[in-house]
Structures are given as structure tokens and as C-alpha cells.
Design a protein around this motif. Structure first.
Motif, PDB file in Angstrom:
ATOM      1  N   GLY A   1       0.078   5.927   8.172  1.00 17.07           N
ATOM      2  CA  GLY A   1       1.167   5.039   7.779  1.00 17.07           C
ATOM      3  C   GLY A   1       2.498   5.499   8.326  1.00 17.07           C
ATOM      4  N   LEU A   2       3.507   4.652   8.178  1.00 19.79           N
ATOM      5  CA  LEU A   2       4.849   4.941   8.672  1.00 19.79           C
ATOM      6  C   LEU A   2       5.738   5.357   7.512  1.00 19.79           C
ATOM      7  CD1 LEU A   2       6.734   4.711  11.240  1.00 19.79           C
ATOM      8  CD2 LEU A   2       7.377   2.454  10.339  1.00 19.79           C
ATOM      9  N   ARG A   3       6.302   6.555   7.595  1.00 18.74           N
ATOM     10  CA  ARG A   3       7.285   7.048   6.619  1.00 18.74           C
ATOM     11  C   ARG A   3       8.553   7.408   7.368  1.00 18.74           C
ATOM     12  NH1 ARG A   3       5.651   9.271   1.637  1.00 18.74           N
ATOM     13  NH2 ARG A   3       4.093   7.907   0.687  1.00 18.74           N
ATOM     14  N   GLY A   4       9.668   6.715   7.082  1.00 24.33           N
ATOM     15  CA  GLY A   4      10.846   6.881   7.908  1.00 24.33           C
ATOM     16  C   GLY A   4      10.515   6.348   9.288  1.00 24.33           C
ATOM     17  N   ASN A   5      10.606   7.205  10.280  1.00 23.83           N
ATOM     18  CA  ASN A   5      10.166   6.790  11.620  1.00 23.83           C
ATOM     19  C   ASN A   5       9.037   7.684  12.109  1.00 23.83           C
ATOM     20  OD1 ASN A   5      10.319   5.089  13.903  1.00 23.83           O
ATOM     21  ND2 ASN A   5      11.516   6.618  15.021  1.00 23.83           N
ATOM     22  N   GLU A   6       8.333   8.325  11.178  1.00 24.61           N
ATOM     23  CA  GLU A   6       7.251   9.231  11.533  1.00 24.61           C
ATOM     24  C   GLU A   6       5.919   8.695  11.022  1.00 24.61           C
ATOM     25  OE1 GLU A   6       7.645  11.978  13.362  1.00 24.61           O
ATOM     26  OE2 GLU A   6       9.808  11.624  13.520  1.00 24.61           O
ATOM     27  N   ILE A   7       4.869   8.906  11.797  1.00 26.73           N
ATOM     28  CA  ILE A   7       3.525   8.547  11.370  1.00 26.73           C
ATOM     29  C   ILE A   7       2.944   9.710  10.564  1.00 26.73           C
ATOM     30  CG2 ILE A   7       1.193   7.912  12.104  1.00 26.73           C
ATOM     31  CD1 ILE A   7       3.269   5.774  12.694  1.00 26.73           C
ATOM     32  N   ASN A   8       2.501   9.409   9.348  1.00 28.66           N
ATOM     33  CA  ASN A   8       1.921  10.408   8.455  1.00 28.66           C
ATOM     34  C   ASN A   8       0.578   9.922   7.940  1.00 28.66           C
ATOM     35  OD1 ASN A   8       4.060  12.518   8.185  1.00 28.66           O
ATOM     36  ND2 ASN A   8       5.274  10.748   7.527  1.00 28.66           N
TER      37      ASN A   8
ATOM     38  N   LEU B   1       0.837  -1.203   0.000  1.00 29.33           N
ATOM     39  CA  LEU B   1       0.000   0.000   0.000  1.00 29.33           C
ATOM     40  C   LEU B   1       0.869   1.249   0.000  1.00 29.33           C
ATOM     41  CD1 LEU B   1      -2.865  -0.997   2.430  1.00 29.33           C
ATOM     42  CD2 LEU B   1      -3.157  -0.275   0.067  1.00 29.33           C
ATOM     43  N   TYR B   2       0.624   2.117  -0.924  1.00 27.36           N
ATOM     44  CA  TYR B   2       1.365   3.377  -1.005  1.00 27.36           C
ATOM     45  C   TYR B   2       1.036   4.257   0.200  1.00 27.36           C
ATOM     46  CZ  TYR B   2       2.587   8.068  -2.598  1.00 27.36           C
ATOM     47  OH  TYR B   2       3.100   9.340  -2.691  1.00 27.36           O
ATOM     48  N   GLY B   3       2.084   4.877   0.753  1.00 28.14           N
ATOM     49  CA  GLY B   3       1.870   5.776   1.867  1.00 28.14           C
ATOM     50  C   GLY B   3       2.421   5.273   3.185  1.00 28.14           C
ATOM     51  N   SER B   4       2.900   4.021   3.193  1.00 33.61           N
ATOM     52  CA  SER B   4       3.508   3.478   4.408  1.00 33.61           C
ATOM     53  C   SER B   4       4.684   2.602   4.010  1.00 33.61           C
ATOM     54  CB  SER B   4       2.492   2.659   5.215  1.00 33.61           C
ATOM     55  OG  SER B   4       3.025   2.305   6.488  1.00 33.61           O
ATOM     56  N   ASP B   5       5.842   2.843   4.606  1.00 33.06           N
ATOM     57  CA  ASP B   5       7.019   2.021   4.303  1.00 33.06           C
ATOM     58  C   ASP B   5       6.801   0.572   4.690  1.00 33.06           C
ATOM     59  OD1 ASP B   5       8.235   4.364   3.481  1.00 33.06           O
ATOM     60  OD2 ASP B   5       9.374   4.647   5.336  1.00 33.06           O
ATOM     61  N   PHE B   6       6.054   0.368   5.768  1.00 28.22           N
ATOM     62  CA  PHE B   6       5.743  -0.985   6.233  1.00 28.22           C
ATOM     63  C   PHE B   6       4.260  -1.079   6.558  1.00 28.22           C
ATOM     64  CE2 PHE B   6      10.223  -0.473   7.164  1.00 28.22           C
ATOM     65  CZ  PHE B   6      10.757  -1.695   6.786  1.00 28.22           C
ATOM     66  N   THR B   7       3.645  -2.169   6.137  1.00 25.52           N
ATOM     67  CA  THR B   7       2.262  -2.446   6.518  1.00 25.52           C
ATOM     68  C   THR B   7       2.265  -3.447   7.671  1.00 25.52           C
ATOM     69  OG1 THR B   7       2.084  -4.209   4.857  1.00 25.52           O
ATOM     70  CG2 THR B   7       1.370  -1.987   4.208  1.00 25.52           C
ATOM     71  N   LEU B   8       1.187  -3.456   8.406  1.00 29.69           N
ATOM     72  CA  LEU B   8       1.067  -4.301   9.590  1.00 29.69           C
ATOM     73  C   LEU B   8       1.122  -5.782   9.189  1.00 29.69           C
ATOM     74  CD1 LEU B   8       0.732  -3.705  12.568  1.00 29.69           C
ATOM     75  CD2 LEU B   8      -1.743  -3.763  12.248  1.00 29.69           C
TER      76      LEU B   8
END
Length: 328
Positions: A293-300, A135-142
Motif C-alpha cells: 500500500g501507499l503511505r505518504g509517498n512510500e510503498i509499504n 482498506l487500512y494500510g494504504s492512504d489511497f486504494t486503486l
């Protein structure tokens, strides 16, 4: 102005993923901490239609952070795609005075949430829960991190027997449209080759790569096959390779739903907690139709529409190159 959110419901839909329970726990407790009445929807969108919506308190989510699967259960619901199904779901939410909906799942879950919110203007927040990491928008999905660790553990054990018998193993992993699991598990396990949905590899190319290893006296070889590879599944590919390459005794292992189960990793427990916490706070701030979602180490946040539109993102080029360089 901030919306007057008094009642929030949460559901899990589509395929289960490790870490969903940690996320549910965070959603419920964050809502309660902020004075919101919290509800859980059983069996995803089917539960909305069946009015299987239950009130939840802080104790409802005790001792679940370490559990795989989802305590809210999950299902795929074709009826929710119809106008009649969505109308029934909306009336059931209204009957319990629910003001907002948090959905945990993948692209199918998000498509349903977007359509439902557009039709009835009910606030929705999406949380990416899928082992495919697509999914676009998160470096990692759950669930992605746990699934990779499960795959690597299995491959390590298969490598032991492959070395003992001079065998060539084809190991099929999940990923109908995404090669994320296959790519990273191949690098982490030292696989000799990886076959991905995003990049076609011919039988000739694969045999050439395996012959290189045989020429340097490798005692075994592991080929990771993503289930969505265009040449077919692991059995089909193994059969075509064996006809031209008989240096090794050839075996096939399909890991299947083993990859979805098990206790979530520490990463997925923390990620689920962060995303659940953020989802409630975004809804209370007045945000809707976004995915946290997670981008780098920030929630966006990312618009759900954008997360769906850019669904098939490119795999990392350096990882793709490494699969050949490090397998010699």
C-alpha cells in the motif's frame, strides 16, 4: 532463505476499479523481468475453481494501461468460501506448478486470500483495488482517485442546471460502508451538505443547514448522499426533506456504476504500476500474506490480517469540519 518462486498467477476479484489494468501490466512485466513465468486467472476466484488460468507474456498486457475495468474480468464467488471450492482451486494451481498468487481487490478478496493461504500455505500478496478507499494500510486504494474525479465532473454539470432552475439536487454516490467518496467529492464540488454512513445526520439537521443557504440567497443547493447512510438512499431523504422544505424544486440523481468506469487518472495509473511492481518484488523476497500500500509517498506492506481487522478507519476530522464551514 528466499523462496524458489518460478510461477506466479494474478487475479482481480470483487468490484472492478480504474487502474486495475495498469496494475496487472506491472505485475506481469515485473515478473517476466525477474525470470518468472506469469499467469492470469480469468474471473477471479471462480477462475481458480474452473481452472481458467492462462499463461501471459509481456505482449499480453500491451496497450491496456489506459483502459478501465480489468482485462482478467472479475466475479464474486461463493463457492470459493467452501472447503470443496478451495480444494479444487488449490489442485488447479498445483497442476500448473504455480508457486504464488497476487490478488487485486477489496476486503472480500483479501478475506479469501487469507483463508486460502492459511489453509494451503501458498504465498499470497494483496493489492488494494477498490473505489471505496476503505482498506487500512494504504492512504489511497486503486481506483479511488478516478472515481472521485468522475463524481466531481458529474456534480459540476448538475450544478449548472441546478443554478439555472433554482433547484435542490440530492446526488447519491457509492459507499455502502465508507463515506470517503462522498466526503471528498462534497468538498471538491462545493456541496452544501454531505450525508455519510459513519455519521448520522437527521432530517432536521439537514433542513437547518439548507435553510442557512436559502437565507443567504443561494441559487441552488447540492447534497451528496453516500448510499450507506442510515436514513436511506437519496430518494428517501429527498422525499422527507421536501415535506418540510419547499424553497427549491427538488431533484435526485443516482450516479451508480458510472463511478467505476472510465479511463484511470494519471494518479491511478502510477499507483497501480507502483503497487504491481512492489507486489512481485515482495513475493520474490519471501513475503506472504501482506498487502502492499501507499503511505505518504512510500510503498509499504501491511499484514492482510491487519488490513481486514482495521477495515473501518475514521474519516479525517478536518475534512468533516470543512463540509460545514466551507458550505455557508
Amino acid at each position: 532463505m528466499k523462496p524458489n518462486i518460478k510461477n506466479i498467477a494474478v487475479l482481480t476479484s470483487g468490484g472492478d476499479a480504474p487502474g486495475m489494468n495498469a496494475c496487472i501490466r506491472a505485475v506481469i512485466r515485473t515478473g517476466i523481468y525477474n525470470g518468472v513465468n506469469m499467469f492470469g486467472v480469468m474471473h477471479g476466484y471462480q477462475g481458480l475453481i474452473n481452472n481458467n488460468i492462462i499463461p501471459m507474456n509481456a505482449r499480453s498486457v500491451s496497450n491496456i494501461i489506459h483502459l478501465g475495468g480489468t482485462i482478467l474480468k472479475t466475479a464474486r464467488c461463493l463457492e470459493f468460501k467452501t472447503d470443496e471450492g478451495m480444494e479444487t482451486a488449490y489442485q488447479n494451481l498445483k497442476s500448473q506448478n504455480i508457486d504464488g498468487l497476487i490478488v487485486i481487490g477489496g476486503d472480500g478478496t483479501f478475506t479469501g486470500a487469507r483463508n486460502f493461504s492459511n489453509k494451503y500455505d501458498i504465498p499470497v500478496i494483496g493489492i488494494p483495488g477498490t473505489i471505496d478507499n476503505d482498506l487500512y494500510g494504504s492512504d489511497f486504494t486503486l481506483g479511488y482517485d478516478t472515481a472521485i474525479n468522475t463524481v466531481i465532473e458529474a456534480i459540476d454539470k448538475i450544478r449548472d442546471t441546478a443554478d439555472s432552475h433554482d433547484r435542490l439536487f440530492f446526488i447519491e454516490v457509492m459507499g455502502r460502508d465508507s463515506g470517503c467518496i462522498a466526503l471528498r467529492s462534497a468538498i471538491a464540488s462545493g456541496a452544501e451538505a454531505v450525508l455519510l454512513p459513519e455519521r448520522f445526520t437527521s432530517t432536521h439537521e439537514l433542513i437547518t443547514q439548507l435553510e442557512l443557504g436559502a437565507s443567504t440567497k443561494k441559487s441552488s443547493s447540492i447534497v451528496i448522499v453516500s448510499e450507506g447512510h442510515k436514513a436511506g438512499g437519496a430518494y428517501d431523504i429527498a422525499k422527507s426533506v421536501k415535506e418540510s422544505f419547499n424553497h427549491y424544486d427538488t431533484k435526485v440523481t443516482i450516479l451508480g456504476h458510472l463511478q467505476r468506469g472510465g479511463s484511470p487518472s494519471s494518479f491511478d495509473r502510477i499507483l497501480g504500476s507502483r503497487l504491481g511492481f512492489a507486489a512481485v518484488n515482495e513475493m520474490l523476497k519471501g513475503n506472504t500474506r501482506v498487502m502492499v500500500g501507499l503511505r505518504g509517498n512510500e510503498i509499504n506492506t501491511t499484514k492482510i490480517e491487519d488490513a481486514l481487522k482495521n477495515h473501518n478507519f475514521k474519516l479525517e476530522s478536518d475534512l468533516l469540519e470543512m463540509t460545514k464551514v466551507l458550505s455557508i
